[in-house]
Design a protein around this motif. Structure first.
Motif, PDB file in Angstrom:
ATOM      1  N   VAL A 106       0.839  -1.200   0.000  1.00 53.65           N
ATOM      2  CA  VAL A 106       0.000   0.000   0.000  1.00 53.65           C
ATOM      3  C   VAL A 106       0.875   1.251   0.000  1.00 53.65           C
ATOM      4  O   VAL A 106       0.626   2.199  -0.733  1.00 53.65           O
ATOM      5  N   GLU A 107       1.908   1.257   0.816  1.00 55.06           N
ATOM      6  CA  GLU A 107       2.812   2.402   0.884  1.00 55.06           C
ATOM      7  C   GLU A 107       3.452   2.687  -0.474  1.00 55.06           C
ATOM      8  O   GLU A 107       3.579   3.840  -0.870  1.00 55.06           O
ATOM      9  N   LYS A 108       3.860   1.637  -1.177  1.00 56.31           N
ATOM     10  CA  LYS A 108       4.496   1.810  -2.495  1.00 56.31           C
ATOM     11  C   LYS A 108       3.538   2.403  -3.519  1.00 56.31           C
ATOM     12  O   LYS A 108       3.969   3.049  -4.470  1.00 56.31           O
ATOM     13  N   LEU A 109       2.247   2.159  -3.348  1.00 61.17           N
ATOM     14  CA  LEU A 109       1.250   2.646  -4.304  1.00 61.17           C
ATOM     15  C   LEU A 109       0.772   4.066  -3.991  1.00 61.17           C
ATOM     16  O   LEU A 109       0.100   4.686  -4.810  1.00 61.17           O
ATOM     17  N   ALA A 110       1.137   4.573  -2.823  1.00 65.36           N
ATOM     18  CA  ALA A 110       0.686   5.907  -2.414  1.00 65.36           C
ATOM     19  C   ALA A 110       1.470   6.991  -3.150  1.00 65.36           C
ATOM     20  O   ALA A 110       2.634   6.799  -3.506  1.00 65.36           O
ATOM     21  N   PRO A 111       0.825   8.131  -3.365  1.00 65.24           N
ATOM     22  CA  PRO A 111       1.510   9.228  -4.054  1.00 65.24           C
ATOM     23  C   PRO A 111       2.520   9.932  -3.142  1.00 65.24           C
ATOM     24  O   PRO A 111       2.518   9.743  -1.926  1.00 65.24           O
ATOM     25  N   ALA A 112       3.342  10.748  -3.755  1.00 62.31           N
ATOM     26  CA  ALA A 112       4.255  11.591  -2.980  1.00 62.31           C
ATOM     27  C   ALA A 112       3.409  12.458  -2.053  1.00 62.31           C
ATOM     28  O   ALA A 112       2.263  12.774  -2.350  1.00 62.31           O
ATOM     29  N   LYS A 122      -3.814  -3.659  -9.315  1.00 62.80           N
ATOM     30  CA  LYS A 122      -4.903  -2.780  -9.743  1.00 62.80           C
ATOM     31  C   LYS A 122      -5.942  -2.619  -8.632  1.00 62.80           C
ATOM     32  O   LYS A 122      -6.397  -1.505  -8.351  1.00 62.80           O
ATOM     33  N   PHE A 123      -6.289  -3.723  -7.975  1.00 66.48           N
ATOM     34  CA  PHE A 123      -7.255  -3.666  -6.871  1.00 66.48           C
ATOM     35  C   PHE A 123      -6.733  -2.793  -5.729  1.00 66.48           C
ATOM     36  O   PHE A 123      -7.442  -1.918  -5.226  1.00 66.48           O
ATOM     37  N   LEU A 124      -5.480  -3.027  -5.329  1.00 61.97           N
ATOM     38  CA  LEU A 124      -4.907  -2.237  -4.233  1.00 61.97           C
ATOM     39  C   LEU A 124      -4.727  -0.774  -4.611  1.00 61.97           C
ATOM     40  O   LEU A 124      -4.874   0.114  -3.772  1.00 61.97           O
ATOM     41  N   GLN A 125      -4.429  -0.498  -5.876  1.00 61.80           N
ATOM     42  CA  GLN A 125      -4.325   0.903  -6.309  1.00 61.80           C
ATOM     43  C   GLN A 125      -5.672   1.600  -6.158  1.00 61.80           C
ATOM     44  O   GLN A 125      -5.729   2.764  -5.760  1.00 61.80           O
ATOM     45  N   GLY A 126      -6.747   0.897  -6.466  1.00 63.45           N
ATOM     46  CA  GLY A 126      -8.086   1.459  -6.264  1.00 63.45           C
ATOM     47  C   GLY A 126      -8.339   1.789  -4.804  1.00 63.45           C
ATOM     48  O   GLY A 126      -8.889   2.849  -4.475  1.00 63.45           O
ATOM     49  N   TYR A 171      -8.345   5.780  -0.341  1.00 61.09           N
ATOM     50  CA  TYR A 171      -7.787   6.103   0.974  1.00 61.09           C
ATOM     51  C   TYR A 171      -7.128   7.486   0.964  1.00 61.09           C
ATOM     52  O   TYR A 171      -7.343   8.295   1.877  1.00 61.09           O
ATOM     53  N   VAL A 172      -6.352   7.767  -0.059  1.00 59.42           N
ATOM     54  CA  VAL A 172      -5.689   9.072  -0.182  1.00 59.42           C
ATOM     55  C   VAL A 172      -6.732  10.193  -0.211  1.00 59.42           C
ATOM     56  O   VAL A 172      -6.594  11.205   0.487  1.00 59.42           O
ATOM     57  N   ALA A 173      -7.785  10.025  -0.984  1.00 64.53           N
ATOM     58  CA  ALA A 173      -8.855  11.036  -1.044  1.00 64.53           C
ATOM     59  C   ALA A 173      -9.526  11.195   0.318  1.00 64.53           C
ATOM     60  O   ALA A 173      -9.857  12.307   0.734  1.00 64.53           O
ATOM     61  N   TRP A 174      -9.713  10.080   1.017  1.00 65.90           N
ATOM     62  CA  TRP A 174     -10.335  10.098   2.350  1.00 65.90           C
ATOM     63  C   TRP A 174      -9.478  10.896   3.336  1.00 65.90           C
ATOM     64  O   TRP A 174      -9.979  11.754   4.064  1.00 65.90           O
ATOM     65  N   ILE A 175      -8.199  10.614   3.374  1.00 61.10           N
ATOM     66  CA  ILE A 175      -7.292  11.315   4.314  1.00 61.10           C
ATOM     67  C   ILE A 175      -7.232  12.796   3.947  1.00 61.10           C
ATOM     68  O   ILE A 175      -7.292  13.663   4.836  1.00 61.10           O
ATOM     69  N   ARG A 176      -7.115  13.114   2.668  1.00 60.21           N
ATOM     70  CA  ARG A 176      -7.045  14.529   2.251  1.00 60.21           C
ATOM     71  C   ARG A 176      -8.325  15.273   2.607  1.00 60.21           C
ATOM     72  O   ARG A 176      -8.280  16.465   2.932  1.00 60.21           O
ATOM     73  N   ARG A 177      -9.438  14.606   2.542  1.00 63.58           N
ATOM     74  CA  ARG A 177     -10.726  15.213   2.908  1.00 63.58           C
ATOM     75  C   ARG A 177     -10.718  15.725   4.348  1.00 63.58           C
ATOM     76  O   ARG A 177     -11.217  16.789   4.648  1.00 63.58           O
ATOM     77  N   PHE A 178     -10.088  14.969   5.212  1.00 66.51           N
ATOM     78  CA  PHE A 178     -10.033  15.354   6.628  1.00 66.51           C
ATOM     79  C   PHE A 178      -8.883  16.311   6.914  1.00 66.51           C
ATOM     80  O   PHE A 178      -8.931  17.047   7.895  1.00 66.51           O
ATOM     81  N   ALA A 179      -7.871  16.300   6.067  1.00 68.21           N
ATOM     82  CA  ALA A 179      -6.720  17.180   6.271  1.00 68.21           C
ATOM     83  C   ALA A 179      -7.041  18.619   5.869  1.00 68.21           C
ATOM     84  O   ALA A 179      -6.285  19.521   6.169  1.00 68.21           O
ATOM     85  N   GLY A 180      -8.148  18.804   5.193  1.00 73.40           N
ATOM     86  CA  GLY A 180      -8.567  20.156   4.833  1.00 73.40           C
ATOM     87  C   GLY A 180      -8.193  20.473   3.434  1.00 73.40           C
ATOM     88  O   GLY A 180      -8.204  21.509   2.918  1.00 73.40           O
TER      89      GLY A 180
END
Length: 184
Positions: free
Chosen positions: A26-32, A166-170, A175-184
């Motif tokens: 999961v960490e490897k698939l996350a963006p910068a 592909k499944f984990l990238q989805g 997850y990234v969108a979820w965390i950013r939503r709460f980060a403001g």
């Protein structure tokens, strides 16, 4: 946007943990912009309400690790149809004493892998119930119950199956969108 810090809780202490491999994938698939830190839970004392007056150093550090995170990722195996005791102990420590729940309001997600055909479905449901009580807003979909097989994910988190990647990238994208939503 500044770097978002993710506290990762791997519920398995096993040296060759499949769930640690899943966390690394999961960490490897996350963006910068996302920094993942595995929170150590192996050296914690067993929770006792006696700690509430004066927390042991390792327990206090756990609370600080959670409080400094922008988001949470729980990666759990399934032991006897529930979560491992070591993970429950860490959650109990970081959520106590009453009124000092370090998890409150931190967005998170629950995933897991197992060699069993149902993956970690029951453990994840138990964990979701616990985290809901502790006021952790959890990503509901997609659910991640990975049926682990030899060669699926390497020790370093490399994924050897295009379908799994592909499944984990989805999941990671959600997850990234979820965390950013709460980060403001």
């Amino acid at each position: 946007m500044s770097q978002l810090k993710i506290a990762v809780f791997v519920g398995s202490l096993r040296r060759d943990s499949f769930n640690r491999r899943l966390a690394r994938a999961v960490e490897k698939l996350a963006p910068a912009g996302f920094a993942f830190r595995h929170v150590p839970i192996d050296g914690l004392p067993l929770y006792s309400q006696d700690f509430d007056a004066a927390y042991p150093a390792a327990a206090g550090q756990l609370k600080k690790d959670v409080e400094s995170a922008d988001g949470l990722l729980f990666v759990t195996p399934e032991y006897n149809r529930s979560i491992p005791g070591v993970l429950k102990n860490a959650i109990d420590i970081a959520s106590r004493p009453w009124g000092t729940n370090s998890f409150a309001g931190k967005p998170g997600a629950v995933i897991g892998t197992s060699i069993g055909s149902t993956g970690t479905a029951l453990a994840q449901q138990h964990l979701r119930n616990i985290l809901a009580y502790l006021d952790v807003p959890l990503l509901a979909q997609p659910e991640v119950f990975v049926h682990f097989k030899d060669g699926l994910i390497a020790d370093d988190g490399s994924i050897h199956s295009d379908g799994t990647r592909k499944f984990l990238q989805g999941f990671v994208d959600s997850y990234v969108a979820w965390i950013r939503r709460f980060a403001g």
